[in-house]
Design a protein around this motif. Structure first.
Motif, PDB file in Angstrom:
ATOM      1  N   LYS A 205      -2.167   6.989   7.530  1.00 41.69           N
ATOM      2  CA  LYS A 205      -2.583   8.149   6.726  1.00 41.69           C
ATOM      3  C   LYS A 205      -1.616   8.310   5.578  1.00 41.69           C
ATOM      4  N   ARG A 206      -2.159   8.379   4.370  1.00 39.85           N
ATOM      5  CA  ARG A 206      -1.307   8.642   3.196  1.00 39.85           C
ATOM      6  C   ARG A 206      -0.666  10.006   3.379  1.00 39.85           C
TER       7      ARG A 206
ATOM      8  N   GLU B 117      -9.741   8.960   7.976  1.00 36.98           N
ATOM      9  CA  GLU B 117      -9.031   8.194   6.952  1.00 36.98           C
ATOM     10  C   GLU B 117      -9.998   7.837   5.819  1.00 36.98           C
ATOM     11  N   VAL B 118      -9.436   7.655   4.622  1.00 42.77           N
ATOM     12  CA  VAL B 118     -10.246   7.294   3.456  1.00 42.77           C
ATOM     13  C   VAL B 118      -9.665   6.014   2.854  1.00 42.77           C
TER      14      VAL B 118
ATOM     15  N   GLY C 296     -14.179  -0.779   6.750  1.00 41.74           N
ATOM     16  CA  GLY C 296     -14.809  -0.681   8.069  1.00 41.74           C
ATOM     17  C   GLY C 296     -13.785  -0.524   9.191  1.00 41.74           C
ATOM     18  N   MET C 297     -12.512  -0.793   8.908  1.00 41.55           N
ATOM     19  CA  MET C 297     -11.467  -0.671   9.931  1.00 41.55           C
ATOM     20  C   MET C 297     -10.758   0.690   9.892  1.00 41.55           C
ATOM     21  N   LEU C 298     -11.189   1.549   8.975  1.00 42.30           N
ATOM     22  CA  LEU C 298     -10.541   2.869   8.881  1.00 42.30           C
ATOM     23  C   LEU C 298     -10.903   3.721  10.099  1.00 42.30           C
TER      24      LEU C 298
ATOM     25  N   ILE D 109      -6.392   2.206  -4.518  1.00 36.24           N
ATOM     26  CA  ILE D 109      -6.594   3.523  -5.119  1.00 36.24           C
ATOM     27  C   ILE D 109      -8.031   3.530  -5.638  1.00 36.24           C
ATOM     28  N   THR D 110      -8.873   4.239  -4.907  1.00 37.11           N
ATOM     29  CA  THR D 110     -10.303   4.165  -5.186  1.00 37.11           C
ATOM     30  C   THR D 110     -10.833   5.544  -5.556  1.00 37.11           C
ATOM     31  N   LYS D 111     -11.887   5.532  -6.328  1.00 36.94           N
ATOM     32  CA  LYS D 111     -12.586   6.788  -6.619  1.00 36.94           C
ATOM     33  C   LYS D 111     -14.082   6.510  -6.537  1.00 36.94           C
ATOM     34  N   ALA D 112     -14.724   7.218  -5.629  1.00 34.87           N
ATOM     35  CA  ALA D 112     -16.171   7.091  -5.473  1.00 34.87           C
ATOM     36  C   ALA D 112     -16.846   7.695  -6.705  1.00 34.87           C
ATOM     37  N   PRO D 113     -18.136   7.346  -6.946  1.00 37.42           N
ATOM     38  CA  PRO D 113     -18.864   8.015  -8.029  1.00 37.42           C
ATOM     39  C   PRO D 113     -18.769   9.525  -7.883  1.00 37.42           C
TER      40      PRO D 113
END
Ligand SMILES: O=C(O)CCC(=O)C(=O)O
Length: 262
Positions: free
Chosen positions: A257-258, A50-51, A44-46, A94-98
């Motif tokens: 930002k990465r 940003e992701v 929520g702070m992004l 390190i996340t991956k959405a469905p």
């Protein structure tokens, strides 16, 4: 859970293979819920654009993340691999959405890091169950002993900037690191690893924490924001600037930002 030290057998397995799994989950179901509530609050702070995978190094500003990195059971495991004197310096989600097509290409962490000597351990803490179905990380056992291999610019769908070329390692010996939510895997900074797209309808969320023994020095010209947080023992080398422990539970750095170096 009752705290555990790594056994001699686990240490030998890590030394030979460059990774370790199979330890009991560190956080129970209720704690995992709290971890995910913290993650959602952090997301929520992004800023716009940003992701979640841009959440890198926020242990420097967020006490909530810092406290996870300083979890005594996690530190016991790291101590079993790095010895008594080590510091925390990195963290990232390190996340991956469905159905996410993002991949982490095959790479060696130490190819990216201006750290000498190579004596670092990554803890991969699962916020969700991770397995073959939802893009768990894979490693190529034993590749941490083969030295650093030249990387090339990564493909477009990659979360990272560089990847190994085909033919520089044997993908058929890859091992999938399945971990229950609240559990961890450990890996060496030179092991070849990566993860595929998430074809499932489940989230895959990992919080990745980096530790190095105190003899490891960062080249600050290459990474000026590097800060060491002593986690155990003493720092007889004083090679690196020390970080200040954050006081606010949820706070973010100004920019996050990465950077994909292309
Ligand atoms: O989460 C992943 O798939 C890869 C993580 C990774 O590359 C790392 O922790 O060094």
């Amino acid at each position: 859970m009752t705290r555990q030290r790594l056994t001699r057998e686990q240490q030998e397995f890590y030394e030979t293979n460059g990774y370790l799994i199979g330890m009991p989950a560190i956080f129970d179901e209720q704690e995992v819920e709290q971890l995910n509530a913290g993650f959602n609050k952090t997301v929520g702070m992004l800023n716009e654009g940003e992701v979640p995978s841009d959440i890198m190094g926020w242990h420097q500003t967020s006490r909530w993340q810092y406290n996870i990195c300083a979890n005594p059971q996690i530190l016991d495991y790291v101590e079993g691999l790095l010895g008594p004197d080590f510091y925390l310096w990195g963290s990232e989600f390190i996340t991956k959405a469905p159905k996410s097509e993002k991949v982490v290409p095959w790479h060696q962490d130490s190819y990216y890091w201006p750290l000498t000597p190579h004596n670092s351990v990554t803890v991969w803490l699962a916020f969700t169950d991770v397995d073959e179905g939802n893009a768990a990380m894979k490693v190529i056992p034993g590749t941490h002993k083969g030295g650093l291999v030249q990387h090339k610019i990564a493909d477009e769908e990659s979360i990272l900037s560089f990847q190994l070329s085909d033919g520089t390692f044997r993908e058929d010996s890859a091992v999938t690191l399945s971990i229950p939510a609240g559990g961890v895997s450990l890996h060496d900074d030179a092991i070849v690893h990566g993860s595929p797209a998430n074809e499932s309808d489940r989230w895959r969320i990992g919080f990745v924490i980096r530790y190095s023994s105190t003899d490891v020095k960062c080249d600050l010209e290459k990474n000026p924001n590097f800060k060491a947080y002593l986690m155990r023992g003493e720092d007889r080398y004083q090679h690196n600037p020390q970080g200040e422990i954050p006081t606010v539970d949820f706070a973010r750095p100004e920019s996050s930002k990465r950077i994909r170096k292309r």
